[in-house]
Scaffold this motif. Structure first.
Motif, mmCIF file in Angstrom:
data_model
loop_
_atom_site.group_PDB
_atom_site.id
_atom_site.type_symbol
_atom_site.label_atom_id
_atom_site.label_comp_id
_atom_site.label_asym_id
_atom_site.label_seq_id
_atom_site.Cartn_x
_atom_site.Cartn_y
_atom_site.Cartn_z
ATOM 1 N N PHE A 208 56.280 41.771 113.618
ATOM 2 C CA PHE A 208 56.203 40.591 114.484
ATOM 3 C C PHE A 208 54.865 39.889 114.221
ATOM 4 O O PHE A 208 53.849 40.530 113.962
ATOM 5 C CB PHE A 208 56.275 40.999 115.950
ATOM 6 C CG PHE A 208 57.650 41.360 116.451
ATOM 7 C CD1 PHE A 208 58.188 40.700 117.545
ATOM 8 C CD2 PHE A 208 58.407 42.362 115.849
ATOM 9 C CE1 PHE A 208 59.452 41.027 118.043
ATOM 10 C CE2 PHE A 208 59.665 42.700 116.324
ATOM 11 C CZ PHE A 208 60.183 42.034 117.419
ATOM 12 N N ASP A 209 54.866 38.567 114.325
ATOM 13 C CA ASP A 209 53.619 37.818 114.125
ATOM 14 C C ASP A 209 52.633 38.087 115.252
ATOM 15 O O ASP A 209 51.427 38.213 115.018
ATOM 16 C CB ASP A 209 53.923 36.319 114.037
ATOM 17 C CG ASP A 209 54.719 35.988 112.801
ATOM 18 O OD1 ASP A 209 54.138 36.052 111.694
ATOM 19 O OD2 ASP A 209 55.927 35.710 112.917
ATOM 20 N N GLU A 210 53.162 38.162 116.477
ATOM 21 C CA GLU A 210 52.332 38.439 117.650
ATOM 22 C C GLU A 210 53.170 39.232 118.655
ATOM 23 O O GLU A 210 54.401 39.247 118.586
ATOM 24 C CB GLU A 210 51.842 37.146 118.314
ATOM 25 C CG GLU A 210 50.820 36.370 117.503
ATOM 26 C CD GLU A 210 49.464 37.050 117.451
ATOM 27 O OE1 GLU A 210 49.248 38.043 118.185
ATOM 28 O OE2 GLU A 210 48.611 36.584 116.658
ATOM 29 N N ALA A 211 52.488 39.874 119.578
ATOM 30 C CA ALA A 211 53.163 40.591 120.664
ATOM 31 C C ALA A 211 52.193 40.705 121.821
ATOM 32 O O ALA A 211 50.966 40.685 121.633
ATOM 33 C CB ALA A 211 53.615 41.972 120.198
ATOM 34 N N PHE A 212 52.730 40.833 123.041
ATOM 35 C CA PHE A 212 51.851 40.977 124.200
ATOM 36 C C PHE A 212 52.487 41.912 125.226
ATOM 37 O O PHE A 212 53.706 42.102 125.257
ATOM 38 C CB PHE A 212 51.525 39.616 124.834
ATOM 39 C CG PHE A 212 52.697 38.878 125.419
ATOM 40 C CD1 PHE A 212 53.055 39.045 126.758
ATOM 41 C CD2 PHE A 212 53.435 37.987 124.635
ATOM 42 C CE1 PHE A 212 54.128 38.348 127.298
ATOM 43 C CE2 PHE A 212 54.506 37.292 125.173
ATOM 44 C CZ PHE A 212 54.859 37.468 126.499
ATOM 45 N N ASN A 213 51.614 42.503 126.048
ATOM 46 C CA ASN A 213 52.031 43.387 127.124
ATOM 47 C C ASN A 213 52.239 42.530 128.373
ATOM 48 O O ASN A 213 51.273 42.045 128.968
ATOM 49 C CB ASN A 213 50.963 44.457 127.360
ATOM 50 C CG ASN A 213 51.372 45.473 128.406
ATOM 51 O OD1 ASN A 213 52.303 45.261 129.177
ATOM 52 N ND2 ASN A 213 50.658 46.589 128.441
ATOM 53 N N TYR A 214 53.495 42.367 128.773
ATOM 54 C CA TYR A 214 53.790 41.476 129.897
ATOM 55 C C TYR A 214 53.177 42.004 131.210
ATOM 56 O O TYR A 214 52.904 41.224 132.132
ATOM 57 C CB TYR A 214 55.299 41.286 130.057
ATOM 58 C CG TYR A 214 56.048 42.516 130.507
ATOM 59 C CD1 TYR A 214 56.247 42.787 131.852
ATOM 60 C CD2 TYR A 214 56.558 43.427 129.580
ATOM 61 C CE1 TYR A 214 56.928 43.925 132.267
ATOM 62 C CE2 TYR A 214 57.239 44.559 129.971
ATOM 63 C CZ TYR A 214 57.418 44.808 131.318
ATOM 64 O OH TYR A 214 58.077 45.936 131.723
ATOM 65 N N LYS A 215 52.929 43.307 131.286
ATOM 66 C CA LYS A 215 52.356 43.872 132.512
ATOM 67 C C LYS A 215 50.893 43.466 132.695
ATOM 68 O O LYS A 215 50.358 43.545 133.805
ATOM 69 C CB LYS A 215 52.464 45.398 132.494
ATOM 70 C CG LYS A 215 53.899 45.905 132.563
ATOM 71 C CD LYS A 215 53.946 47.427 132.499
ATOM 72 C CE LYS A 215 55.383 47.927 132.539
ATOM 73 N NZ LYS A 215 55.458 49.413 132.417
ATOM 74 N N GLU A 216 50.253 43.044 131.614
ATOM 75 C CA GLU A 216 48.849 42.636 131.685
ATOM 76 C C GLU A 216 48.686 41.135 131.893
ATOM 77 O O GLU A 216 47.562 40.634 131.951
ATOM 78 C CB GLU A 216 48.124 43.064 130.404
ATOM 79 C CG GLU A 216 48.052 44.574 130.212
ATOM 80 C CD GLU A 216 47.367 44.966 128.911
ATOM 81 O OE1 GLU A 216 47.151 44.071 128.064
ATOM 82 O OE2 GLU A 216 47.055 46.159 128.753
ATOM 83 N N GLU A 217 49.795 40.422 131.961
ATOM 84 C CA GLU A 217 49.746 38.965 132.109
ATOM 85 C C GLU A 217 49.975 38.570 133.563
ATOM 86 O O GLU A 217 51.034 38.850 134.133
ATOM 87 C CB GLU A 217 50.801 38.306 131.217
ATOM 88 C CG GLU A 217 50.630 38.583 129.736
ATOM 89 C CD GLU A 217 49.384 37.948 129.138
ATOM 90 O OE1 GLU A 217 48.831 37.023 129.776
ATOM 91 O OE2 GLU A 217 48.962 38.374 128.050
ATOM 92 N N GLN A 218 48.983 37.925 134.159
ATOM 93 C CA GLN A 218 49.121 37.449 135.534
ATOM 94 C C GLN A 218 50.038 36.241 135.621
ATOM 95 O O GLN A 218 50.689 36.010 136.643
ATOM 96 C CB GLN A 218 47.732 37.078 136.096
ATOM 97 C CG GLN A 218 46.767 38.247 136.178
ATOM 98 C CD GLN A 218 47.233 39.339 137.113
ATOM 99 O OE1 GLN A 218 47.696 39.062 138.219
ATOM 100 N NE2 GLN A 218 47.124 40.586 136.660
ATOM 101 N N ASP A 219 50.080 35.466 134.543
ATOM 102 C CA ASP A 219 50.845 34.209 134.515
ATOM 103 C C ASP A 219 51.661 34.180 133.219
ATOM 104 O O ASP A 219 51.133 33.921 132.140
ATOM 105 C CB ASP A 219 49.881 33.028 134.585
ATOM 106 C CG ASP A 219 50.594 31.680 134.678
ATOM 107 O OD1 ASP A 219 51.774 31.594 134.281
ATOM 108 O OD2 ASP A 219 49.954 30.714 135.135
#
Length: 353
Positions: A208-219
């Protein structure tokens, strides 16, 4: 002379479930079974080798279906059922013979008697002893999960080179494949997952080009704007709820949303509301749900595409394997709190594979 009965360990649903399921909602029981079928029955008896743990099975653990369903509930006191890989022990069915390896619906038990009608869901696996494709793959990559990724992306919402693609629950059985397939198209692909380990897996193993942890995102809206400054062309939906709401705000004009699952909602008696549906109109978005069972006629076409990709190392697949039927309840329940990394399955037996 009648064949001797053998012991048969089973995973039983104790009672219907409300809210989040627990290991204790399932139990292991041992009964007995004859490893032969009556002449004229058209049935087969199989030894189960691998069982697939899938999110849709949560709905089958409930009696009521407030959100609608496409498959019947499990029966309390009986073994639960699901996709599995098995070996034919005895057969009165002309389509199967002793020793055949098969995939399809089977019981969560060591041995299952599959009736003539039920056997219509089985297909023979053309697996050779020297085959470099693991037999377990037929629960996922070469089974329903792989077909789901293929149908949703290739058949229903085929992306173009340069498209921006977002995949939620991206490290799961389906999501990891959707991202890799989209990369083969030349897309920019971002995935979301629930742990740092899974985020690293998406970027470093699945490409994947990028990925993020949705649990760490406030918005979530702000997070998506950060990763998709020019908007999202295609969203492969596995989560629902707040994630879908945020995605709708970030979709591009005439984008496509393919709805595969909504795992964030499966333990809720009442689904969360989605507030940004007007974006479907204002952005002329196409949003479509599907059942992979409607597309099994494409399976030969899928195998023709997939087997070379596996052997050439162009597609990677990660399995989370629980060993033994005793581990099956925890493996299944763990799906709904994100315990698995990759495709969750249970290995019952490695005999003569």
């Amino acid at each position: 002379m009648d064949m001797e009965e053998v012991s048969n360990k089973q995973v039983i649903l104790k009672h219907y479930v409300t809210g989040s399921p627990k290991d204790s909602d399932l139990e292991i029981r041992t009964t007995s079974v004859k490893l032969e079928v009556p002449q004229g029955s058209g049935a087969v008896v199989v030894k189960n080798l691998y069982l697939s743990c899938d999110p849709y099975m949560r709905g089958r653990m409930s009696m009521t279906k407030p959100h609608g369903t496409y498959i019947d509930s499990f029966t309390p006191g009986k073994p639960i059922v699901g996709i599995g890989v098995a070996k034919v022990v005895d057969s009165d069915n002309p389509n199967f013979k002793k020793g055949d390896l098969v995939a399809g619906m089977t019981g969560w038990e060591e041995y299952t008697i599959i009736t003539a009608t039920q056997s219509q869901s089985l297909f023979k696996i053309q697996h050779k002893e020297d085959d470099d494709v693991p037999l377990s793959y037929y629960t996922g990559l070469l089974g329903p999960a792989g077909m789901t990724a293929y149908v949703g992306l290739y058949e229903l919402c085929s992306p173009k080179k340069g498209d921006s693609v977002f995949v939620s629950a991206a490290s799961g059985a389906v999501g990891q494949l959707v991202g890799q397939f989209a990369k083969l198209f030349g897309c920019y692909v971002v995935g979301s997952a629930g742990t740092k380990q899974k985020v690293d897996l998406l970027k470093n193993k699945f490409g994947f080009d990028e990925a993020f942890n949705y649990k760490e995102e406030q918005d979530l809206d702000a997070a998506l704007k950060r990763y998709f400054p020019k908007g999202i062309d295609l969203y492969f939906e596995n989560v629902g709820g707040k994630m879908l709401d945020a995605v709708l705000l970030n979709m591009n004009l005439k984008g496509c949303i393919i709805v595969c699952g909504m795992i964030s909602q499966y333990n809720l008696e009442k689904h969360e509301g989605v507030h940004n549906l007007f974006c479907l109109i204002s952005k002329q978005i196409r949003m479509e749900g599907f059942l992979v069972s409607d597309y099994y006629h494409l399976y030969p076409k899928y195998l023709e595409m997939m087997l070379p990709l596996i052997k050439e190392g162009k597609v990677t697949y990660v399995e989370d394997v629980a060993e033994g039927l005793e581990a099956a309840p925890a493996a299944l329940i763990g799906l709904f709190s994100g315990h698995n990394v990759g495709k969750q399955l249970v290995a019952i037996s490695h005999d003569n594979i």
